[in-house]
Each structure stands twice: as C-alpha cells, then as structure tokens.
Write a protein that holds these residues in place. Structure first.
Motif, PDB file in Angstrom:
ATOM      1  N   VAL A  41       1.034  -1.309   0.155  1.00  0.00           N
ATOM      2  CA  VAL A  41       0.008   0.099  -0.043  1.00  0.00           C
ATOM      3  C   VAL A  41       1.069   1.248  -0.001  1.00  0.00           C
ATOM      4  O   VAL A  41       0.637   2.364  -0.838  1.00  0.00           O
ATOM      5  N   ARG A  42       1.959   1.110   0.634  1.00  0.00           N
ATOM      6  CA  ARG A  42       2.905   2.372   0.933  1.00  0.00           C
ATOM      7  C   ARG A  42       3.560   2.727  -0.654  1.00  0.00           C
ATOM      8  O   ARG A  42       3.687   4.005  -0.925  1.00  0.00           O
ATOM      9  N   GLU A  43       3.526   1.818  -1.479  1.00  0.00           N
ATOM     10  CA  GLU A  43       4.113   2.114  -2.837  1.00  0.00           C
ATOM     11  C   GLU A  43       3.068   2.869  -3.540  1.00  0.00           C
ATOM     12  O   GLU A  43       3.414   3.341  -4.810  1.00  0.00           O
ATOM     13  N   LEU A  44       1.822   2.841  -3.367  1.00  0.00           N
ATOM     14  CA  LEU A  44       0.911   3.419  -4.100  1.00  0.00           C
ATOM     15  C   LEU A  44       0.790   4.833  -3.697  1.00  0.00           C
ATOM     16  O   LEU A  44       1.051   5.384  -2.557  1.00  0.00           O
ATOM     17  N   SER A  45       0.217   5.845  -4.691  1.00  0.00           N
ATOM     18  CA  SER A  45      -0.107   7.555  -4.111  1.00  0.00           C
ATOM     19  C   SER A  45      -1.268   7.117  -3.247  1.00  0.00           C
ATOM     20  O   SER A  45      -2.042   6.101  -3.354  1.00  0.00           O
ATOM     21  N   ASN A  90      -4.655   6.549  -5.020  1.00  0.00           N
ATOM     22  CA  ASN A  90      -4.888   5.235  -5.513  1.00  0.00           C
ATOM     23  C   ASN A  90      -5.085   4.181  -4.504  1.00  0.00           C
ATOM     24  O   ASN A  90      -5.736   3.298  -4.498  1.00  0.00           O
ATOM     25  N   ALA A  91      -4.183   4.409  -3.295  1.00  0.00           N
ATOM     26  CA  ALA A  91      -4.508   3.601  -2.165  1.00  0.00           C
ATOM     27  C   ALA A  91      -5.861   3.641  -1.670  1.00  0.00           C
ATOM     28  O   ALA A  91      -6.548   2.646  -1.345  1.00  0.00           O
ATOM     29  N   THR A  92      -6.443   4.724  -1.630  1.00  0.00           N
ATOM     30  CA  THR A  92      -7.690   5.049  -1.016  1.00  0.00           C
ATOM     31  C   THR A  92      -8.922   4.570  -2.082  1.00  0.00           C
ATOM     32  O   THR A  92      -9.832   3.778  -1.452  1.00  0.00           O
ATOM     33  N   PHE A  97      -7.085  -4.245   7.998  1.00  0.00           N
ATOM     34  CA  PHE A  97      -7.439  -3.377   7.001  1.00  0.00           C
ATOM     35  C   PHE A  97      -8.138  -2.400   7.184  1.00  0.00           C
ATOM     36  O   PHE A  97      -8.019  -1.184   6.485  1.00  0.00           O
ATOM     37  N   LEU A  98      -9.224  -2.300   8.016  1.00  0.00           N
ATOM     38  CA  LEU A  98      -9.823  -1.236   8.511  1.00  0.00           C
ATOM     39  C   LEU A  98      -9.019  -0.374   9.111  1.00  0.00           C
ATOM     40  O   LEU A  98      -9.436   0.965   8.762  1.00  0.00           O
ATOM     41  N   LEU A 150      -5.395   6.121   6.129  1.00  0.00           N
ATOM     42  CA  LEU A 150      -5.588   7.133   4.985  1.00  0.00           C
ATOM     43  C   LEU A 150      -6.501   8.209   4.944  1.00  0.00           C
ATOM     44  O   LEU A 150      -6.106   9.391   4.510  1.00  0.00           O
ATOM     45  N   ASP A 151      -7.398   7.856   5.667  1.00  0.00           N
ATOM     46  CA  ASP A 151      -8.540   8.774   5.800  1.00  0.00           C
ATOM     47  C   ASP A 151      -8.156   9.944   6.626  1.00  0.00           C
ATOM     48  O   ASP A 151      -8.187  11.248   6.470  1.00  0.00           O
ATOM     49  N   SER A 152      -7.410   9.552   7.859  1.00  0.00           N
ATOM     50  CA  SER A 152      -6.746  10.665   8.681  1.00  0.00           C
ATOM     51  C   SER A 152      -5.692  11.359   8.045  1.00  0.00           C
ATOM     52  O   SER A 152      -5.747  12.693   8.129  1.00  0.00           O
TER      53      SER A 152
END
Length: 356
Positions: A95-99, A102-104, A136-137, A143-145
């Motif tokens: 996930v860290r490799e994604l923007s 995109n991750a969201t 996962f949650l 990401l939301d934070s």
C-alpha cells in the motif's frame, strides 16, 4: 525498580523544588524496559473512551519513539485507530508503494467486496499485505486521517491568507474614510445608497425607496452617479467592499424598521433561513437557476419557489462564498453536488415535477 505508585504522581502546577525527589525517581526509571500496555491509566481493559473527555495525563512523558499511553488515552480515544495504536500496526509495503489517491480508491473498492463476496474480500486484503480485517480497516482509517490532515493544512493556509487580505482591506477602508471618499453625497451615505439599491433589486418600488431614504429622484440620480464614479476610481476597492457588505445586509439604517423591510411585508424571507445552514440546498437552488436559464425560465421566479428574493439570493451567495474560501472540502463537495443536481434538473426540465 520503582513501584507504580512512586512513578505515577501528578505534580501539575507545582514548582520543581516541591518534587525534586520525584524527579530522582524518574531519572532512575529503566525506560528500555518500558511497556505502555502495562502502564497505569493505559485503560486497556476497555477499548473506547469518551471522545469529548480528557483523560489522566502523566506530566513526564518519556521521549520514546514508540506508542505511549498518554497518546493512547488522549489522541486515540476510540475506534479502529485506537486498536491499531495498541497493536502497533503498520501500513503494508504494497500500500505504501501506491499514491494516496490510488491507495484510498483500491482499499475502498476492496471494502465494498465484503458484503458481496467475502472470499474475494479476504483474498484481496491478504494480497495487499494486511494480516486480517481489523488491520485492513485500520489502514483505511489511517489514509482517511492523512487526508483530513491535508485538508486541515490547506484550510489553515487559506484562513491565514484571508486574514491578511481582510487586514489589508480594513486598512484601505480606513484610508478611504480618512480621505473623505466615504463622506455622504447630498446627505446619503454609502450604506444607505447600497441598502436602497438592494431593496430595488429585490423588487421594492423606487418611489417607496426614495421615501425611506428621504430624497427625490433627481437628487437620487446625482447621488448614484457620484457613488458609481467614486467606486470606479477607487483602485483599492475599499468603497466596493463597503457597498457589498451593505447590499448583502440591507436591513440597516433607514431600512432597519420592519415597516420598511420589504421581505417582512411580502413574507418572501419566510422559510429561506434553512439555506444559510444547508449547503446542499444552496447548490440545488443554484443548479435550478442555471438549468432554468438554459431553458428560458426566469431566475427570479425560480427563487420564489424556494421563498427567496433576488436580494436574499445575493446574501446567500456571499454567505457560502465566504465559507468556501477557507474550506477546501466544501469546494470539492460543491462539484459533486452540482453534477448531481444539474443532471436532475436537466432531466426534469429545470424543476418540472420536482418535489421541493
């Protein structure tokens, strides 16, 4: 090793001379073996704390690059973020490799699988490196934070810029007042002239406006020409700012009395207060007018369907424009709402058969 009772002492508000012995105990603490999960007041016996409350804080937080119960109780009081903090969860490398965007998007797509295909949901969270559903949650919450923090930072920057511009405009207005640019013309000051124009725009008869102002049309025409000339020559826009404020809040001065308030007489303001609180309603009315204009419908008549006058609408527009100037979330939401209501009114011919 020191006991819990020795280590946990509230010395808030005391002078250092009053707790020198306590400082010595702290200095002797073996911080390498420190475990926040067993520390007093970590409150791990229950996972959720009240969000509006402040919980017991130890005045000496060790400078450690690891979770600490001080943060646990007052930064992560409840929910999945608290769970992740307690269990020292980390975002998977996949996930860290994604923007961030995109991750969201990917994680939310996976989340939507849970109700329709649980097996695929579990496969996907494992594919992206999560150990289980809670992990996962927590990732989605993190990401939301981060997104919220980015919005807050942008909003704070906008607020700083607005404060500087407001201060600059206040200085221009003071200079205009000192230079006589805001002196009344034939006894009619800028606020009165602006309020009168607002009433005329809202449908009040010119003769009635002139009676309230206490002047006659030839003088009114001269005053209007002079105020217009002053505004056009004012490169600081100070006069325009004073005019705009009075126009948007026209129930002032001679127009403050209820008997001179056209909205009170006609009842046109009844029910329009909701639009100052409901951003979606504001966008809905705006889209209704826009789509109506493309279909040859009168904007003022559309406003009447919502209990609004042209003057009301100007005031409402200023209200929400000011808010959007320092709220990036609201500006983004506006685009989504416009897309929704433009489609709705286009298909319904700008409001035909629409339930208001």
């Amino acid at each position: 090793m020191s006991t819990v009772n020795e280590l946990y002492q509230d010395v808030s508000g005391k002078q250092k001379d009053e707790y020198r012995d306590y400082l010595a105990i702290i200095d002797r603490m073996d911080w390498h073996n420190y475990d926040y999960t067993t520390w007093p007041c970590a409150d791990l016996s229950f996972q959720d704390l009240e969000e509006g409350e402040d919980y017991d804080l130890w005045p000496f937080k060790p400078n450690l690059n690891e979770p600490h119960w001080v943060d646990l109780n007052n930064q992560f009081k409840s929910g999945i973020r608290r769970y992740g903090y307690v269990h020292k969860l980390e975002m998977p490398e996949q996930v860290r490799e994604l923007s961030h965007e995109n991750a969201t998007e990917i994680l939310n797509d996976i989340k939507n699988l849970k109700d329709s295909d649980l097996s695929e949901f579990n496969d996907q969270i494992q594919e992206y490196g999560f150990s289980d559903e809670n992990h996962f949650l927590w990732g989605i919450a993190l990401l939301d934070s981060a997104e919220e923090k980015a919005y807050d930072a942008a909003d704070n920057l906008l607020k700083e810029q607005k404060a500087k511009l407001d201060a600059q405009m206040d200085a221009h207005i003071e200079a205009a007042e000192a230079g006589g640019l805001l002196d009344p013309i034939n006894g009619i000051d800028m606020e009165t002239w602006a309020a009168a124009n607002a009433k005329i725009a809202g449908g009040m008869d010119l003769e009635e406006v002139l009676k309230v102002v206490g002047t006659e049309k030839p003088i009114w025409d001269e005053v209007s020409a002079e105020w217009t000339a002053r505004m056009s020559q004012d490169t600081t826009f100070a006069i325009s700012k004073v005019y705009g404020d009075a126009f948007m809040n026209s129930n002032i001065g001679k127009f403050a009395n209820a008997e001179n308030n056209q909205e009170s007489e006609t009842g046109s303001s009844a029910g329009n207060n909701d639009i100052y609180e409901d951003f979606e309603l504001y966008v809905k009315v705006m889209c209704h007018q826009n789509m109506g204009a493309t279909q040859g419908k009168d904007a003022a008549s559309i406003l009447q369907e919502y209990g609004l006058t042209v003057t009301d609408w100007s005031s409402v527009g200023m209200h929400w424009t000011t808010k959007m100037a320092t709220d990036t979330r609201m500006a983004l939401k506006m685009g989504e709402l416009m897309e929704k209501y433009n489609a709705e009114f286009a298909s319904a011919k700008a409001g035909d058969d629409i339930d208001f």
